[in-house]
Design an enzyme around this catalytic site. Structure first.
Site, short mmCIF file in Angstrom:
data_model
loop_
_atom_site.label_atom_id
_atom_site.label_comp_id
_atom_site.label_asym_id
_atom_site.label_seq_id
_atom_site.Cartn_x
_atom_site.Cartn_y
_atom_site.Cartn_z
N HIS A 261 0.95 -1.18 0.19
CA HIS A 261 -0.07 -0.12 -0.11
C HIS A 261 1.02 1.07 -0.02
CE1 HIS A 261 -3.05 2.67 1.25
NE2 HIS A 261 -3.87 2.00 0.80
N ASP A 314 -8.09 -5.44 -0.01
CA ASP A 314 -8.65 -6.21 -0.93
C ASP A 314 -8.11 -7.74 -0.99
OD1 ASP A 314 -10.75 -4.86 -1.90
OD2 ASP A 314 -9.60 -3.75 -3.21
C1 LIG Z 1 -7.52 -0.54 -2.35
C2 LIG Z 1 -6.36 -0.48 -3.00
O1 LIG Z 1 -6.30 0.28 -3.71
S1 LIG Z 1 -5.14 -1.09 -1.80
C3 LIG Z 1 -3.85 -1.48 -3.25
C4 LIG Z 1 -4.32 -2.67 -4.02
N1 LIG Z 1 -3.24 -3.17 -5.05
C5 LIG Z 1 -2.70 -4.45 -4.74
O2 LIG Z 1 -2.88 -4.97 -3.98
C6 LIG Z 1 -1.76 -4.47 -5.90
C7 LIG Z 1 -0.25 -5.18 -5.32
N2 LIG Z 1 0.41 -4.02 -4.54
C8 LIG Z 1 1.05 -3.01 -5.35
O3 LIG Z 1 1.22 -3.20 -6.68
C9 LIG Z 1 1.81 -1.93 -4.55
O4 LIG Z 1 1.88 -2.29 -3.41
C10 LIG Z 1 1.11 -0.53 -4.49
C11 LIG Z 1 0.79 -0.15 -6.06
C12 LIG Z 1 -0.47 -0.81 -3.74
C13 LIG Z 1 1.78 0.49 -3.92
O5 LIG Z 1 2.92 0.68 -4.56
P1 LIG Z 1 3.90 1.76 -4.00
O6 LIG Z 1 3.61 2.73 -3.12
O7 LIG Z 1 4.47 2.35 -5.40
O8 LIG Z 1 5.15 0.60 -3.54
P2 LIG Z 1 5.89 1.00 -2.54
O9 LIG Z 1 6.98 1.90 -2.55
O10 LIG Z 1 5.39 1.03 -1.07
O11 LIG Z 1 6.86 -0.43 -2.68
C14 LIG Z 1 7.99 -0.70 -1.73
C15 LIG Z 1 8.71 -1.79 -2.29
O12 LIG Z 1 7.60 -3.02 -1.95
C16 LIG Z 1 7.63 -3.78 -3.02
N3 LIG Z 1 6.27 -4.15 -3.26
C17 LIG Z 1 5.16 -3.30 -2.93
N4 LIG Z 1 4.14 -4.10 -3.18
C18 LIG Z 1 4.39 -5.07 -3.39
C19 LIG Z 1 3.56 -6.38 -3.46
N5 LIG Z 1 2.26 -6.43 -3.50
N6 LIG Z 1 4.44 -7.50 -3.69
C20 LIG Z 1 5.69 -7.66 -3.76
N7 LIG Z 1 6.53 -6.65 -3.30
C21 LIG Z 1 5.79 -5.35 -3.23
C22 LIG Z 1 8.10 -2.87 -4.32
O13 LIG Z 1 8.52 -3.75 -5.48
C23 LIG Z 1 9.23 -2.17 -3.60
O14 LIG Z 1 10.26 -2.95 -3.63
P3 LIG Z 1 11.80 -2.12 -3.83
O15 LIG Z 1 11.97 -1.12 -3.05
O16 LIG Z 1 12.63 -3.42 -3.77
O17 LIG Z 1 11.69 -2.10 -5.38
O1 LIG Z 2 -5.65 4.70 -0.40
C1 LIG Z 2 -5.18 4.25 -1.54
O2 LIG Z 2 -4.00 4.45 -1.96
C2 LIG Z 2 -5.88 3.07 -2.03
C3 LIG Z 2 -6.73 2.32 -0.86
O3 LIG Z 2 -6.57 1.81 0.04
C4 LIG Z 2 -8.22 2.92 -1.23
O4 LIG Z 2 -8.49 3.56 -2.13
O5 LIG Z 2 -9.24 2.19 -0.59
#
Ligand SMILES: CC(=O)SCCNC(=O)CCNC(=O)[C@H](O)C(C)(C)COP(=O)(O)OP(=O)(O)OC[C@H]1O[C@@H](n2cnc3c(N)ncnc32)[C@H](O)[C@@H]1OP(=O)(O)O
Ligand SMILES: O=C([O-])CC(=O)C(=O)O
Length: 377
Positions: A261, A314
């Site tokens: 997140h 989720d």
């Molecule tokens: C309701 C919502 O919208 S909640 C989000 C729903 N989305 C998902 O579950 C999809 C999977 N998750 C992701 O793609 C990401 O975690 C996101 C897009 C939600 C957030 O992305 P960002 O904020 O850009 O990631 P963040 O900077 O926190 O990542 C830090 C590190 O964790 C890693 N990381 C982040 N999420 C994941 C994951 N789900 N699995 C494995 N590694 C991950 C990144 O690759 C990064 O690693 P690095 O520093 O070695 O390159």
């Molecule tokens: O806050 C975010 O970036 C994504 C999320 O968890 C939401 O929209 O509920």
């Protein structure tokens, strides 16, 4: 000179506005709407109360709630042309159909172009009731059934399940949908709400902003995660395969969906309510293995928790929908149903003190060069 400019890619960690709607403490894993803990709201409130709270700022008293309910119920109507539009694109992804229908409502509904707080509330409440109708009507039409007529005696969540399935939901099923909507109702400057604010920033209307929000919610990095989690669970197939699945994903530096997140470094506080729902429903329905697979993935991801990688809201919701027999491509639209009050109030807040949202990109393209006529290139 431009070498010194600090670029904040993805606007990470940037505050661009103040908001009085929800508060997230990403380090402690806490969330509140208007000062009320998400845990109290998820266990004691209803979607209607929470929608009122978000939009009006305080919990309603009995008379205010009755009036709010009546407005939502009265708005459970769609212009006939919307059913024709749904039928014309019934083969599309439900999120595309929903976005198209909301866009059509902008052209069909009187007052949809009106600006100002009252108009946004009026149009927002109409859309809150119409969005579940559109999703349910699409599900009916694509399966060769007639759309189910809304039942004014049912709550927002129970009516949604009634329209979706054509049978009255059990109290438990309706409550689970209600809690799901409460948990998804608002989350600060998430990508879809931010996108909606950008639209309002240009002095566009609420219908336009909701279309923007729907487009933005649809991606797998945001609202699409629940669908991907369900696909992941099916791919893993059994709890003992989870560790290898995670190992391969990590080795390939691929995201394990439902984890991570932008704001939370602790577990997303909304996840615990969904986790309990999956466990209970799975046991009741004689299908405990999905919960076991999810927990095996959590176990395998534990080494990464210290880097802030935890489950998000989720991770568990998709399996609940699956246990309810809801098709996978409806998971994102269900998120949209819950998020309506959050989008509406973010738009209202934006237009109260409106300002064009327009950050900068630092140019790194070619140096100035002469234009060559076509024959000389
Ligand atoms: C309701 C919502 O919208 S909640 C989000 C729903 N989305 C998902 O579950 C999809 C999977 N998750 C992701 O793609 C990401 O975690 C996101 C897009 C939600 C957030 O992305 P960002 O904020 O850009 O990631 P963040 O900077 O926190 O990542 C830090 C590190 O964790 C890693 N990381 C982040 N999420 C994941 C994951 N789900 N699995 C494995 N590694 C991950 C990144 O690759 C990064 O690693 P690095 O520093 O070695 O390159
Ligand atoms: O806050 C975010 O970036 C994504 C999320 O968890 C939401 O929209 O509920």
């Amino acid at each position: 000179m431009t070498e010194d400019v600090k670029i904040n890619r993805g606007l990470k960690g940037i505050y661009f506005e103040r908001s009085g709607v929800s508060q997230i403490d990403g380090t402690r894993g806490e969330l509140s709407y208007r000062g009320y803990s998400i845990h109290d709201l998820a266990t004691r409130s209803t979607f209607e109360e929470v929608a009122y709270l978000l939009i009006h700022g305080d919990l309603p008293n009995a008379a205010q709630l009755a009036d709010f309910d009546a407005r939502l119920t009265a708005a459970r109507t769609l212009p006939p042309a919307i059913f024709d539009i749904i039928a014309a694109c019934k083969g599309g992804h439900p999120m595309d159909v929903l976005r198209t229908a909301v866009s059509a409502l902008a052209a069909l509904e009187p007052g949809s172009r009106q600006m100002g707080e009252e108009a946004f509330i009026e149009n927002g409440l109409r859309l809150t009731s119409q969005v579940p109708m559109i999703v349910a009507a699409h599900e009916a039409i694509r399966n060769g059934r007639a759309p189910v007529v809304p039942d004014p005696d049912l709550s927002h969540a129970a009516n949604w399940l009634w329209m979706l399935k054509g049978e009255k939901p059990s109290q438990d099923a309706a409550r689970l949908a209600d809690v799901d909507f409460i948990l998804h109702a608002e989350h600060g400057s998430n990508a879809s709400s931010f996108a909606a604010r950008v639209t309002i920033g240009t002095e566009a209307n609420l219908h336009g902003a909701i279309v923007t929000a729907l487009s933005t919610l649809a991606g797998p990095a945001h609202g699409g995660a629940a669908e991907d989690v369900m696909k992941m669970v099916q791919e893993i197939g059994s709890p003992e395969n989870a560790a290898d699945y995670v190992k391969t994903k990590r080795k390939n530096r691929e995201a394990v969906t439902g984890f991570g997140h932008r704001v939370y470094r602790a577990e997303d506080p909304r996840a615990r309510h969904m986790r309990e729902g999956v466990r209970r429903l799975g046991e009741e329905m004689g299908a405990p293995e999905w919960y076991e697979i999810l927990q095996a993935v959590v176990e395998a991801m534990k080494p990464y928790a210290r880097h802030g990688l935890n489950v998000n809201v989720d991770f568990y919701s998709g399996v609940i929908y699956q246990l309810h027999g809801i098709p996978m491509d409806l998971y994102v639209p269900i998120f949209a149903l819950g998020r309506m009050p959050g989008w509406i109030i973010q738009c209202i807040e934006q237009q109260r003190q409106n300002i064009l949202i327009r950050p900068l990109t630092l140019y790194n393209g070619p140096e100035p060069r002469p234009y060559l006529p076509l024959a000389e290139r």
